[in-house]
Write an enzyme that holds these catalytic residues in place. Structure first.
Site, PDB file in Angstrom:
ATOM      1  N   HIS A 132       0.869  -1.176   0.000  1.00 15.05           N
ATOM      2  CA  HIS A 132       0.000   0.000   0.000  1.00 15.05           C
ATOM      3  C   HIS A 132       0.912   1.235   0.000  1.00 15.05           C
ATOM      4  O   HIS A 132       2.014   1.188   0.560  1.00 15.05           O
ATOM      5  CB  HIS A 132      -0.841  -0.039   1.280  1.00 15.05           C
ATOM      6  CG  HIS A 132      -1.923   0.973   1.374  1.00 15.05           C
ATOM      7  ND1 HIS A 132      -1.674   2.270   1.763  1.00 15.05           N
ATOM      8  CD2 HIS A 132      -3.256   0.888   1.155  1.00 15.05           C
ATOM      9  CE1 HIS A 132      -2.825   2.935   1.770  1.00 15.05           C
ATOM     10  NE2 HIS A 132      -3.792   2.126   1.415  1.00 15.05           N
ATOM     11  N   ASP A 209       3.228  -4.279   8.056  1.00 14.82           N
ATOM     12  CA  ASP A 209       1.944  -3.609   7.889  1.00 14.82           C
ATOM     13  C   ASP A 209       0.859  -4.681   8.013  1.00 14.82           C
ATOM     14  O   ASP A 209       0.675  -5.496   7.099  1.00 14.82           O
ATOM     15  CB  ASP A 209       1.929  -2.939   6.503  1.00 14.82           C
ATOM     16  CG  ASP A 209       0.553  -2.395   6.124  1.00 14.82           C
ATOM     17  OD1 ASP A 209      -0.430  -2.682   6.840  1.00 14.82           O
ATOM     18  OD2 ASP A 209       0.478  -1.702   5.097  1.00 14.82           O
ATOM     19  N   GLN A 212      -4.332  -5.465   6.774  1.00 16.26           N
ATOM     20  CA  GLN A 212      -5.289  -6.415   6.160  1.00 16.26           C
ATOM     21  C   GLN A 212      -5.197  -7.808   6.762  1.00 16.26           C
ATOM     22  O   GLN A 212      -5.985  -8.686   6.394  1.00 16.26           O
ATOM     23  CB  GLN A 212      -5.038  -6.495   4.640  1.00 16.26           C
ATOM     24  CG  GLN A 212      -5.279  -5.197   3.906  1.00 16.26           C
ATOM     25  CD  GLN A 212      -6.735  -4.745   3.916  1.00 16.26           C
ATOM     26  OE1 GLN A 212      -7.649  -5.535   4.174  1.00 16.26           O
ATOM     27  NE2 GLN A 212      -6.965  -3.476   3.642  1.00 16.26           N
ATOM     28  N   LYS A 235     -10.522  -1.312  10.452  1.00 19.22           N
ATOM     29  CA  LYS A 235     -10.630  -2.501   9.588  1.00 19.22           C
ATOM     30  C   LYS A 235     -10.962  -3.761  10.383  1.00 19.22           C
ATOM     31  O   LYS A 235     -11.183  -4.819   9.812  1.00 19.22           O
ATOM     32  CB  LYS A 235      -9.331  -2.690   8.796  1.00 19.22           C
ATOM     33  CG  LYS A 235      -9.068  -1.556   7.804  1.00 19.22           C
ATOM     34  CD  LYS A 235      -7.944  -1.878   6.873  1.00 19.22           C
ATOM     35  CE  LYS A 235      -7.347  -0.668   6.188  1.00 19.22           C
ATOM     36  NZ  LYS A 235      -8.151  -0.177   5.064  1.00 19.22           N
ATOM     37  N   CYS A 373      -4.646   2.328  -3.802  1.00 21.62           N
ATOM     38  CA  CYS A 373      -3.413   2.871  -3.201  1.00 21.62           C
ATOM     39  C   CYS A 373      -2.242   1.919  -3.382  1.00 21.62           C
ATOM     40  O   CYS A 373      -1.377   1.791  -2.495  1.00 21.62           O
ATOM     41  CB  CYS A 373      -3.603   3.208  -1.717  1.00 21.62           C
ATOM     42  SG  CYS A 373      -4.890   4.412  -1.434  1.00 21.62           S
TER      43      CYS A 373
HETATM   44  N1  7TS Z   1      -1.798  -0.747   4.660  1.00 24.98           N
HETATM   45  C1  7TS Z   1      -2.680  -1.560   4.062  1.00 24.98           C
HETATM   46  C2  7TS Z   1      -2.267  -2.934   3.660  1.00 24.98           C
HETATM   47  C3  7TS Z   1      -3.979  -1.092   3.843  1.00 24.98           C
HETATM   48  O1  7TS Z   1      -4.858  -1.894   3.261  1.00 24.98           O
HETATM   49  C4  7TS Z   1      -4.335   0.220   4.232  1.00 24.98           C
HETATM   50  C5  7TS Z   1      -5.691   0.803   3.934  1.00 24.98           C
HETATM   51  C6  7TS Z   1      -3.372   0.988   4.888  1.00 24.98           C
HETATM   52  C7  7TS Z   1      -2.124   0.480   5.070  1.00 24.98           C
HETATM   53  C8  7TS Z   1      -3.692   2.349   5.414  1.00 24.98           C
HETATM   54  O2  7TS Z   1      -4.546   2.232   6.481  1.00 24.98           O
HETATM   55  P1  7TS Z   1      -5.150   3.538   7.211  1.00 24.98           P
HETATM   56  O3  7TS Z   1      -6.182   2.979   8.124  1.00 24.98           O
HETATM   57  O4  7TS Z   1      -4.040   4.195   7.914  1.00 24.98           O
HETATM   58  O5  7TS Z   1      -5.726   4.367   6.106  1.00 24.98           O
HETATM   59  N2  7TS Z   1      -6.296   0.218   2.806  1.00 24.98           N
HETATM   60  C9  7TS Z   1      -7.389   0.628   2.148  1.00 24.98           C
HETATM   61  C10 7TS Z   1      -7.931  -0.069   1.085  1.00 24.98           C
HETATM   62  O6  7TS Z   1      -7.499  -1.136   0.654  1.00 24.98           O
HETATM   63  N3  7TS Z   1      -8.994   0.589   0.620  1.00 24.98           N
HETATM   64  O7  7TS Z   1      -9.154   1.686   1.343  1.00 24.98           O
HETATM   65  C11 7TS Z   1      -8.157   1.743   2.307  1.00 24.98           C
END
Ligand code: 7TS
Length: 415
Positions: A132, A209, A212, A235, A373
């Site tokens: 990401h 990270d 997911q 999430k 992303c």
């Molecule tokens: N890393 C991964 C693997 C992610 O899927 C996401 C968000 C982030 C980092 C960032 O997370 P945040 O909560 O700090 O924004 N992924 C997604 C997505 O797949 N669709 O919308 C957000």
């Protein structure tokens, strides 16, 4: 639904669980909502909404200021949520859990507070091609600040990190390996335990990270052996604006603060300021108190589910959608790794992902379309973006069937 799929639906009490999620019981464009955008953000069980409401109705107060009863109660609930997160990740110590706004902020914290003081010109940071943007850009920023280099580890056509390439890229200049546990765009589960071991042998720090992975898999940072692990509350059934970073205590203790303010100090004077111990050193300002409590409630809810049955259920959803999609001519799945969570990404010849997304939405079906992303990954697959249907444990096999039918209809309308 085929007869062979029925026992799994029965085994995992999905219909009872859905009752706990008020948002799922509504219509969108006149059709029952089918929410398949769980990788972007998950829906919240009533227990989370109630925990946050109780906090505001009964104990709303600032934390760690100890002057009165409500503040004591808020502090206790806030710190109890931190303990819940520590157990969730199996962190050895609660002080190893730092509250952040989410995964993005956690990764930036590691880049700026851990990496920046240690990196020198010529040092290398390995990140996979599957990351990401939030696990790429913070490393590019710190590389620009220090003269270090960000080196991408290639992926295979299946959307797995190329392990042979990874081994050959690890060398004595590698200082950091930053990789996701599970890919958001494809759902690939990466063999991070082995990758962490190899990185450690090469003398590199490991930053995982887990945004997911935490919604689908049991995570154990001690078993993984990583130095840092980040995830987002929203999430895993929790609210937005809260997430956490696990870091090994010895590393946290040696890290300078990255933001200054209240909470993070020991003593302030104009002659010099001393800093609080971890985790408070990294938590300047009033934290997201209700959100932390909400996240604690989300983890408590998640922990009460039978994870063996949950994983079987999610895998049955993935199998059903992958199998059903084979009948759709022109559909190309993107990401066909052996080990995947319930994420199905694809393109369809002659259609644009965003048109399909809109036509699905008109049928009450929420998916995400675009680059997710992960632009470098999309470039690798030679697509501008994909349609991504990401399933949670509260989705049903019936919804998979309705999604496939809705998709066929959408494709016909596009062509
Ligand atoms: N890393 C991964 C693997 C992610 O899927 C996401 C968000 C982030 C980092 C960032 O997370 P945040 O909560 O700090 O924004 N992924 C997604 C997505 O797949 N669709 O919308 C957000």
């Amino acid at each position: 639904m085929s007869a062979s799929q029925q026992p799994l639906e029965k085994g995992f009490p999905v219909n009872r669980i859905r009752e706990d999620f008020p948002i799922l019981h509504q219509r969108v464009h006149g059709k029952p909502l089918i929410y398949l955008d769980n990788a972007a953000t998950s829906q919240k069980p009533r227990a989370v909404l109630q925990a946050m409401q109780n906090y505001y109705e009964q104990i709303n107060s600032n934390v760690h200021r100890g002057a009165h009863t409500l503040s004591d109660q808020a502090t206790a609930a806030f710190e109890q949520a931190r303990e819940t997160v520590a157990r969730f990740l199996n962190a050895p110590r609660t002080q190893e859990i730092i509250w952040t706004r989410g995964t993005t902020e956690a990764l930036n914290l590691v880049a700026q507070s851990f990496a920046r003081p240690r990196l020198n010109a010529g040092d290398e940071i390995l990140v996979s091609h599957l990351e990401h943007h939030s696990n790429i850009v913070p490393w590019q920023l710190v590389a620009a600040q220090t003269g270090a280099r960000v080196i991408p580890v290639p992926v295979t056509e299946q959307g797995e990190i190329d392990q042979t390439a990874y081994r050959s890229l690890l060398n004595e200049r590698t200082r950091i390996v930053a990789v996701n546990h599970v890919s958001n765009a494809l759902g690939t589960i990466n063999p991070i335990r082995e990758m962490i071991q190899l990185a450690r042998e090469a003398g590199a720090a490991t930053v995982i990270d887990g945004a997911q992975a935490t919604p689908h898999l049991k995570v154990d940072v001690q078993d993984l052996g990583c130095d840092f692990y980040a995830f987002s509350g929203h999430k895993v059934g929790g609210p937005t604006g809260i997430g956490a970073l696990y870091g090994r205590y010895a590393l946290l203790e040696a890290m300078p603060p990255w933001q200054g303010g209240g909470e993070m100090i020991e003593q302030v004077s104009f002659d010099g300021t001393t800093f609080n111990q971890p985790p408070f050193r990294f938590e300047a300002g009033t934290p997201a108190i209700a959100e932390a409590i909400g996240l604690g409630a989300a983890i408590d809810y998640f922990n009460r589910l039978d994870h063996g049955l949950l994983q079987q259920h999610e895998q049955s959803l993935l199998q059903a959608v992958s199998h059903g999609a084979r009948e759709i001519s022109g559909l190309r799945p993107i990401g066909t790794a052996d080990q995947k969570v319930s994420v199905f990404s694809f393109v369809v010849e002659g259609t644009h992902p965003s048109d399909l997304g809109t036509l699905l939405d008109h049928q009450g079906i929420a998916v995400r379309t675009g680059h997710h992303c992960t632009q470098p990954l999309m470039q690798f697959f030679g697509v501008p973006g994909t349609v991504r249907a990401s399933f949670s444990y509260y989705n049903t096999l019936e919804e998979v069937g309705l999604f496939l039918a809705g998709l066929k209809k959408a494709i016909l309308m596009c062509q």
